[in-house]
Design an enzyme around this catalytic site. Structure first.
Site: not given
Length: 368
Positions: A183-184
């Protein structure tokens, strides 16, 4: 309005990224090789940090920072009451005590004005979080830490590229911790980077991540009871490939955030705030809904409209383990953290989206 389901997050892996990973797999040199070093060097140069160490995940980075600083039983560590639970878990793992501090409702970052009252003679460190990609007021936190002789471990898991007064987060404190979770902004699948300007700390981290091994007179010597927190070389190749386009990724995400900020006009929704002198890297676009709305119903409404959504992070003292261990009146003591947890909604924002899709999501949010 949306023809296809839009997930909350989706990593942007291109053919170059894939080829770089395949090349490592074909080489047979899979564990902590050349690409780990390349990734560490890029992080150091990009952030302006003297040292960077690649580790197995973002939780291991925080854990090794605490271990290196010698923090353990009898010590207290100040952490924000609203964050992903790993921020507090690492304090528990070393046997120290979490001292929770409420957040600022507008930024979701730790409330700097409440830190001093949480400090006791047993306080050894502060772990401020740059929540959702917004730089916290790390300059003020560093002033407090200096005054009280406290260590600072920046949890910058979401905030690669975030700044305060043009200085990148992760370079203010004794350590900066970054996550490379999918998700980064960039990902290695699982992975983390720990930065520091202290050469002794860096040397200790590199020993501890690899079973406590130090090379002495050309031979391996086990000098500490270390961990297996190494990053594989194919993970590093994936992240190193992506980080070279990081600035473009952040520009794209800012453009999408600008659409949300200009197009969401629902009075029942409070938009995130970016204070002057700080920037936001928008790992998550997190809004607050008012008391007339139920979080579960809003999330269901969005999913029924083909929008992936979720709550943003936890009010940690309200989680079962921490609730039972610390018995804190979290609704009373940490009202902003509890509100962010129960009234917060995270909506899609990542570089694979286009502005038209974000515009449509905004319009759907306006109908809630």
């Amino acid at each position: 309005m949306l023809s296809n389901f839009v997930p909350l997050a989706s990593p942007d892996i291109n053919e170059t990224d894939i080829n770089n990973v395949v090349n490592v797999l074909k080489s047979g040199m899979l564990v902590q090789g050349e690409n780990v070093g390349l990734l560490e060097n890029f992080f150091s140069d990009y952030l302006g940090a003297a040292h960077a160490s690649a580790l197995s995940n973002g939780t291991s980075t925080l854990h090794l920072a605490l271990v290196t600083l010698g923090i353990g039983p009898g010590d207290e560590v100040i952490v924000p009451a609203f964050s992903y639970v790993a921020t507090a878990n690492v304090v528990e793992l070393v046997g120290a005590k979490c001292i929770f501090v409420d957040i600022d409702e507008n930024t979701f970052n730790i409330d700097v004005n409440k830190i001093k009252e949480a400090i006791t003679p047993n306080t050894k460190a502060i772990i401020p979080v740059h929540e959702f990609g917004l730089a916290c007021d790390i300059e003020s936190i560093m002033s407090i830490a200096k005054e009280h002789k406290l260590y600072v471990i920046e949890d910058a898991a979401c905030a690669l590229g975030a700044t305060q007064n043009n200085k990148k987060v992760g370079t203010f404190g004794d350590f900066g911790s970054f996550s490379l979770h999918p998700r980064k902004s960039i990902t290695s699948g699982e992975g983390g980077i720990l930065t520091t300007n202290n050469s002794d700390y860096s040397a200790q981290i590199k020993i501890l991540r690899n079973h406590g091994i130090e090379m002495q007179d050309g031979k391996m010597e086990f000098v500490a009871a270390g961990y297996n927190y190494r990053m594989t070389d194919f993970q590093a190749a994936l992240a190193h490939s992506q980080i070279q386009r990081l600035d473009n990724i952040l520009k794209l995400k800012q453009a999408l955030a600008d659409v949300y900020l200009s197009e969401i006009k629902n009075p029942k929704i409070t938009l995130p705030v970016v204070p002057e002198g700080r920037n936001h890297t928008w790992q998550t676009f997190h809004v607050l809904i008012d008391d007339s709305l139920q979080q579960s119903e809003v999330l269901e409404f969005l999913r029924n409209n083909k929008i992936g959504a979720n709550y943003g992070a936890q009010c940690i003292p309200a989680m079962k383990y921490y609730k039972e261990k610390y018995s804190l009146d979290y609704k009373e003591k940490f009202p902003n953290a509890y509100k962010a947890y129960t009234k917060g909604v995270a909506v899609p924002l990542y570089e694979k989206l286009n502005e038209d899709t974000v515009y449509k999501i905004s319009q759907i949010l306006n109908t809630i």
